[in-house]
Design an enzyme around this catalytic site. Structure first.
Site, PDB file in Angstrom:
ATOM      1  N   LYS A  49       0.843  -1.205   0.000  1.00  0.00           N
ATOM      2  CA  LYS A  49       0.000   0.000   0.000  1.00  0.00           C
ATOM      3  C   LYS A  49       0.877   1.253   0.000  1.00  0.00           C
ATOM      4  O   LYS A  49       0.601   2.218  -0.707  1.00  0.00           O
ATOM      5  CB  LYS A  49      -0.926  -0.008   1.232  1.00  0.00           C
ATOM      6  CG  LYS A  49      -2.049  -1.037   1.117  1.00  0.00           C
ATOM      7  CD  LYS A  49      -2.809  -1.217   2.417  1.00  0.00           C
ATOM      8  CE  LYS A  49      -3.801  -2.370   2.282  1.00  0.00           C
ATOM      9  NZ  LYS A  49      -4.497  -2.689   3.533  1.00  0.00           N
ATOM     10  N   GLN A  92      -4.506  -1.404   9.724  1.00  0.00           N
ATOM     11  CA  GLN A  92      -4.350  -2.716   9.068  1.00  0.00           C
ATOM     12  C   GLN A  92      -4.932  -3.818   9.966  1.00  0.00           C
ATOM     13  O   GLN A  92      -4.564  -3.934  11.131  1.00  0.00           O
ATOM     14  CB  GLN A  92      -2.865  -2.977   8.773  1.00  0.00           C
ATOM     15  CG  GLN A  92      -2.604  -4.264   8.020  1.00  0.00           C
ATOM     16  CD  GLN A  92      -3.228  -4.274   6.615  1.00  0.00           C
ATOM     17  OE1 GLN A  92      -3.158  -3.297   5.883  1.00  0.00           O
ATOM     18  NE2 GLN A  92      -3.859  -5.381   6.242  1.00  0.00           N
ATOM     19  N   ASP A 115     -11.000   3.015   4.274  1.00  0.00           N
ATOM     20  CA  ASP A 115     -11.351   1.599   4.105  1.00  0.00           C
ATOM     21  C   ASP A 115     -12.865   1.406   4.002  1.00  0.00           C
ATOM     22  O   ASP A 115     -13.336   0.345   3.607  1.00  0.00           O
ATOM     23  CB  ASP A 115     -10.839   0.790   5.314  1.00  0.00           C
ATOM     24  CG  ASP A 115      -9.613  -0.037   4.962  1.00  0.00           C
ATOM     25  OD1 ASP A 115      -9.381  -0.264   3.760  1.00  0.00           O
ATOM     26  OD2 ASP A 115      -8.897  -0.449   5.889  1.00  0.00           O
TER      27      ASP A 115
END
Ligand code: NAD
Length: 276
Positions: A49, A92, A115
């Site tokens: 990422k 994460q 997200d």
């Protein structure tokens, strides 16, 4: 002729478009990524990422901790929430045992929730408001549109009801006027249900579950699954070789949904910047 939905190439194109857009912005958007614990797979995902973000011109700020208390993590999120130079915040997952994932995700400012996992954003998606959308389902929709623009009236079956893939996926298909059926581990007669699907999404996490005799002739098949076989190779939830000829379009694994998920994270970060 079956269309191979090449997520690798489409993601590349999305990243090029984003890079062009970012060049014209007064400052570089910034993505803060929080990585806690020592899960090797999470470390690889974060590295990918970070690399993808930097390549398009998004500044990435990685906060790594071997361990951190719930309160210290909440304090860090609060600091990032109020930092005007931070546009997106990503924690994460999975978090190590002992941390309350729900509380952590809910602490993120919904406007910086790149997200799309915050309950406010999931709720907005449900009522059809503009909101950050979970990256994997968002990427799946772009792949589906490579095969067909107008999805009105099509039967879609989504296998899997997770909050990060299955549920938002069903909402996005519904938004585009599909008739959506959600299937899961307790669904009866799954193959028969799938045989009615013009669009079939597999997000199960079990290798090569979907076989050719589950597929309606000329269906669009999106394989979200990422499974590691004993020989070390990756495969999806769909038996690709078995199903290929029967589909109008199908995603491979790898190089299907995976690269699109990262591209959509970058897109969500730029959108968070632009919506300020
Ligand atoms: P999950 O474990 O949270 O959910 C799996 C779902 O599959 C559940 O809803 C369960 O009811 C259903 N299921 C399990 N066995 C089933 C069966 N035999 N028949 C029908 N349904 C069944 O998983 P998830 O987070 O939604 O991820 C699903 C898969 O997608 C995993 O392989 C994951 O690695 C992959 N994934 C890929 C990406 C990507 O970027 N490509 C992103 C997220 C997840």
């Amino acid at each position: 002729m079956t269309l191979l939905l090449n997520g690798f190439e489409l993601a590349k194109q999305c990243r090029l478009e984003l890079a062009e857009k970012i060049k014209k912005l007064p400052r570089r958007p910034k993505l803060a990524v929080l990585l806690i614990g020592n899960d090797p797979a999470s470390a690889v995902y974060v590295k990918n990422k970070e690399k993808a973000a930097n390549e398009v011109g998004i500044q990435s700020e990685i906060h790594r901790f071997d361990t951190i208390s719930q309160n210290d993590l909440l304090a860090l999120i609060h600091k990032l929430n109020t930092d005007d130079t931070v546009d997106g915040i990503l924690v994460q997952l999975p978090l190590p045992a002992g941390l309350d994932e729900k509380e952590i995700l809910q602490a993120i400012n919904p406007e910086k929730d790149v997200d799309g996992f915050h309950p406010v954003n999931l709720g907005k998606l449900m009522i059809g408001e503009n909101t950050p959308v979970a990256c994997t389902p968002k990427g799946c929709m772009k792949l589906i549109h490579q095969a067909k623009e107008d999805l009105t009236g099509l039967n879609a079956v989504v296998i899997g009801r997770s909050v990060i893939v299955g549920k938002p996926m069903a909402q996005l298909l519904l938004r585009e006027n599909c008739t959506v059926t959600m299937a899961h581990s307790k669904t009866r007669n799954l193959p028969e249900l799938c045989r009615h699907a013009d669009i079939l999404i597999a997000a199960i996490g079990k290798p090569k579950t979907v076989k050719a005799d589950w597929i309606k002739e000329n269906a669009i098949v999106i394989d979200v699954g990422i499974n590691r076989l004993e020989n070390g190779k990756l495969c999806g939830d769909v038996d690709f070789d078995d199903c290929f000829d029967k589909c109008a379009a199908i995603t491979p694994v790898p190089k299907g949904v995976g690269p699109m998920t990262i591209a959509m994270l970058l897109e969500n970060t730029v959108e968070a910047y632009c919506s300020k």
